[in-house]
Design a protein around this motif. Structure first.
Motif, PDB file in Angstrom:
ATOM      1  N   GLY A   4       0.667  -1.080  -0.075  1.00  0.00           N
ATOM      2  CA  GLY A   4       0.039  -0.011   0.162  1.00  0.00           C
ATOM      3  C   GLY A   4       0.925   1.302   0.042  1.00  0.00           C
ATOM      4  N   GLU A   5       2.169   1.302   0.119  1.00  0.00           N
ATOM      5  CA  GLU A   5       2.976   2.405   0.367  1.00  0.00           C
ATOM      6  C   GLU A   5       3.543   2.783  -1.303  1.00  0.00           C
ATOM      7  N   GLU A   6       3.474   4.113  -1.234  1.00  0.00           N
ATOM      8  CA  GLU A   6       3.893   4.285  -2.573  1.00  0.00           C
ATOM      9  C   GLU A   6       5.542   4.171  -3.106  1.00  0.00           C
ATOM     10  N   PRO A   7       5.752   3.706  -4.243  1.00  0.00           N
ATOM     11  CA  PRO A   7       7.135   3.416  -4.612  1.00  0.00           C
ATOM     12  C   PRO A   7       8.244   4.688  -4.113  1.00  0.00           C
ATOM     13  N   LYS A   8       9.456   4.423  -3.725  1.00  0.00           N
ATOM     14  CA  LYS A   8      10.383   5.320  -3.424  1.00  0.00           C
ATOM     15  C   LYS A   8      11.337   5.487  -4.666  1.00  0.00           C
ATOM     16  N   LEU A   9      11.903   6.643  -5.211  1.00  0.00           N
ATOM     17  CA  LEU A   9      12.727   6.703  -6.161  1.00  0.00           C
ATOM     18  C   LEU A   9      14.056   6.708  -5.407  1.00  0.00           C
ATOM     19  N   LEU A  10      14.898   5.596  -6.046  1.00  0.00           N
ATOM     20  CA  LEU A  10      16.264   5.380  -5.269  1.00  0.00           C
ATOM     21  C   LEU A  10      17.358   5.825  -6.277  1.00  0.00           C
ATOM     22  N   GLY A  11      17.264   5.744  -7.465  1.00  0.00           N
ATOM     23  CA  GLY A  11      18.269   6.127  -8.653  1.00  0.00           C
ATOM     24  C   GLY A  11      17.905   7.456  -9.357  1.00  0.00           C
ATOM     25  N   HIS A  12      18.515   8.406  -8.919  1.00  0.00           N
ATOM     26  CA  HIS A  12      18.247   9.947  -9.711  1.00  0.00           C
ATOM     27  C   HIS A  12      18.809  10.140 -10.814  1.00  0.00           C
ATOM     28  N   GLU A  13      19.870   9.243 -11.360  1.00  0.00           N
ATOM     29  CA  GLU A  13      20.543   9.939 -12.414  1.00  0.00           C
ATOM     30  C   GLU A  13      19.530   9.702 -13.835  1.00  0.00           C
ATOM     31  N   SER A  14      20.024  10.530 -14.810  1.00  0.00           N
ATOM     32  CA  SER A  14      19.244  10.422 -16.147  1.00  0.00           C
ATOM     33  C   SER A  14      19.579   8.974 -16.857  1.00  0.00           C
ATOM     34  N   GLY A  15      18.887   8.329 -17.042  1.00  0.00           N
ATOM     35  CA  GLY A  15      19.103   7.090 -17.635  1.00  0.00           C
ATOM     36  C   GLY A  15      18.149   6.063 -17.182  1.00  0.00           C
ATOM     37  N   SER A  18      18.862  -1.746 -14.622  1.00  0.00           N
ATOM     38  CA  SER A  18      18.233  -2.772 -14.863  1.00  0.00           C
ATOM     39  C   SER A  18      19.011  -3.848 -14.185  1.00  0.00           C
ATOM     40  N   ARG A  19      18.579  -5.179 -14.305  1.00  0.00           N
ATOM     41  CA  ARG A  19      19.362  -6.108 -13.827  1.00  0.00           C
ATOM     42  C   ARG A  19      19.951  -6.068 -12.445  1.00  0.00           C
ATOM     43  N   MET A  20      19.142  -5.720 -11.508  1.00  0.00           N
ATOM     44  CA  MET A  20      19.778  -5.305 -10.160  1.00  0.00           C
ATOM     45  C   MET A  20      20.232  -6.717  -9.300  1.00  0.00           C
ATOM     46  N   LYS A  21      21.186  -6.633  -8.478  1.00  0.00           N
ATOM     47  CA  LYS A  21      21.591  -7.595  -7.847  1.00  0.00           C
ATOM     48  C   LYS A  21      22.099  -7.133  -6.456  1.00  0.00           C
ATOM     49  N   PHE A  22      21.753  -7.989  -5.376  1.00  0.00           N
ATOM     50  CA  PHE A  22      22.483  -7.650  -3.987  1.00  0.00           C
ATOM     51  C   PHE A  22      23.797  -8.312  -3.871  1.00  0.00           C
ATOM     52  N   SER A  23      24.969  -7.769  -3.302  1.00  0.00           N
ATOM     53  CA  SER A  23      26.064  -8.495  -3.009  1.00  0.00           C
ATOM     54  C   SER A  23      25.899  -9.606  -1.822  1.00  0.00           C
ATOM     55  N   PRO A  24      26.594 -10.670  -1.666  1.00  0.00           N
ATOM     56  CA  PRO A  24      26.261 -11.668  -1.011  1.00  0.00           C
ATOM     57  C   PRO A  24      25.915 -11.516   0.684  1.00  0.00           C
ATOM     58  N   ASP A  25      26.861 -10.308   1.103  1.00  0.00           N
ATOM     59  CA  ASP A  25      26.620 -10.014   2.380  1.00  0.00           C
ATOM     60  C   ASP A  25      25.452  -8.778   2.495  1.00  0.00           C
ATOM     61  N   LYS A  27      25.267  -5.704   1.561  1.00  0.00           N
ATOM     62  CA  LYS A  27      25.620  -4.489   1.954  1.00  0.00           C
ATOM     63  C   LYS A  27      26.070  -3.463   0.600  1.00  0.00           C
ATOM     64  N   ALA A  28      25.724  -4.010  -0.534  1.00  0.00           N
ATOM     65  CA  ALA A  28      25.649  -3.482  -1.707  1.00  0.00           C
ATOM     66  C   ALA A  28      24.773  -3.734  -2.579  1.00  0.00           C
ATOM     67  N   LEU A  46      28.301  -1.126 -15.237  1.00  0.00           N
ATOM     68  CA  LEU A  46      27.923  -1.878 -13.963  1.00  0.00           C
ATOM     69  C   LEU A  46      28.198  -0.703 -12.966  1.00  0.00           C
ATOM     70  N   VAL A  47      27.113  -0.466 -12.095  1.00  0.00           N
ATOM     71  CA  VAL A  47      27.390   0.601 -11.025  1.00  0.00           C
ATOM     72  C   VAL A  47      26.959  -0.039  -9.633  1.00  0.00           C
ATOM     73  N   ARG A  48      27.645   0.208  -8.563  1.00  0.00           N
ATOM     74  CA  ARG A  48      27.421  -0.222  -7.288  1.00  0.00           C
ATOM     75  C   ARG A  48      26.890   1.044  -6.253  1.00  0.00           C
ATOM     76  N   PHE A  49      26.133   0.616  -5.227  1.00  0.00           N
ATOM     77  CA  PHE A  49      25.714   1.463  -4.452  1.00  0.00           C
ATOM     78  C   PHE A  49      25.965   0.796  -3.135  1.00  0.00           C
ATOM     79  N   ASP A  50      26.209   1.595  -1.921  1.00  0.00           N
ATOM     80  CA  ASP A  50      25.857   1.094  -0.557  1.00  0.00           C
ATOM     81  C   ASP A  50      24.478   0.803  -0.301  1.00  0.00           C
ATOM     82  N   TRP A  51      24.223  -0.344   0.430  1.00  0.00           N
ATOM     83  CA  TRP A  51      22.986  -0.506   0.620  1.00  0.00           C
ATOM     84  C   TRP A  51      22.656  -0.720   2.241  1.00  0.00           C
ATOM     85  N   PRO A  52      21.853  -0.080   3.006  1.00  0.00           N
ATOM     86  CA  PRO A  52      20.417   0.311   2.082  1.00  0.00           C
ATOM     87  C   PRO A  52      20.383   1.983   1.875  1.00  0.00           C
ATOM     88  N   SER A  53      21.630   2.555   2.234  1.00  0.00           N
ATOM     89  CA  SER A  53      21.945   4.200   2.076  1.00  0.00           C
ATOM     90  C   SER A  53      21.800   4.556   0.667  1.00  0.00           C
TER      91      SER A  53
END
Length: 265
Positions: A4-15, A18-25, A27-28, A46-53
């Protein structure tokens, strides 16, 4: 998120991501990004983000001049293997998960690797491998020895009984000084002593490449069967030869685009 919650935008870059995957631990978060910058072609990177920040965005393949296809993360989480188009094939590369220079680790003489995966319980890499005369089969990839071993053999016997030949790869240098990759496909019962009509096969685009792979839409060997020699050229504007090469369409592609504009397509 809760229902029931609205989706939250996480990636703000223009583009596009796709094909998202979490690191085994956990944290990314990794994803494949294609920029929206008005260019006719951009590499998938391929890009990497710290998760969940979602902080510390890092382009893992920033120095690679090949577009990321499928990718898999090793169980320790320190290395990523990915497939990428290169010279009519799709090869396997490795890159540090923290970012760095990509290295070609499986360089096939023919065919394409797709759907790469790594077991999180054991250091085993599997993928699909196929070529223009080999329907795709599941294989175990032996990276240190630059080879693979078949895990499935659904179509091997049938394929070997078909009268078709592997393509002949060759290069020439254009008038503008660019190295151009080509594949020649021969008809059944080809006789080196005879002359055959040549059919030049021009691929569409933008952002495409003739691949050493079976295609149900443009099947090289079915086109060659009436007695043609098929020439498949990866002219400038093709993928698999770097971002700059893909952004400069050749004259054939330019003429196709002008014809489409004149016809209103």
């Amino acid at each position: 998120m809760k229902g029931g919650e609205e989706p939250k935008l996480l990636g703000h870059e223009s583009g596009s991501y796709s094909r998202m995957k979490f690191s085994p631990d956990g944290k990314a978060l990794f994803a494949v990004f294609n920029a929206n910058n008005g260019k006719v072609y951009n590499l998938d990177r391929l890009v990497r983000f710290d998760w969940p920040s979602m902080q510390n965005r890092k382009v893992v393949t920033a120095t690679s001049d090949r577009s990321v296809g499928g990718y898999a993360i090793t169980p320790p989480g320190d290395t990523i293997y990915f497939t990428a188009e290169d010279s009519g094939m799709e090869k396997i590369y490795e890159v540090p998960a923290a970012g760095g220079d990509a290295k070609l680790v499986v360089d096939p003489k023919e065919g394409v690797y797709t759907n790469i995966a790594i077991s999180q319980n054991a250091p085993v890499m599997v993928a699909l491998w196929g070529s223009s005369i080999n329907p795709a089969e599941v294989v175990r990839v032996d990276v240190p020895n630059n080879r693979h071993l078949n895990l499935s053999e659904f179509n091997i016997v049938t394929a070997h009984n078909v009268d078709w030949l592997a393509p002949r790869h060759f290069w020439f240098t254009s008038k503008r000084g660019k190295k151009i990759h080509n594949m020649i496909f021969l008809p059944p019962a080809f006789d080196e002593t005879k002359k055959y009509p040549l059919l030049v096969l021009i691929h569409g685009g933008a952002a495409n490449m003739w691949r050493d792979q079976i295609s149900l839409r443009w099947n090289y060997h079915l086109l060659a069967k009436p007695g043609y020699v098929i020439l498949a050229t990866n002219y400038t504007g093709s993928t698999g030869f770097g971002e700059k090469f893909g952004r400069h369409p050749g004259r054939s592609a330019q003429r196709s685009g002008r014809r489409a504009q004149r016809s209103g397509r």
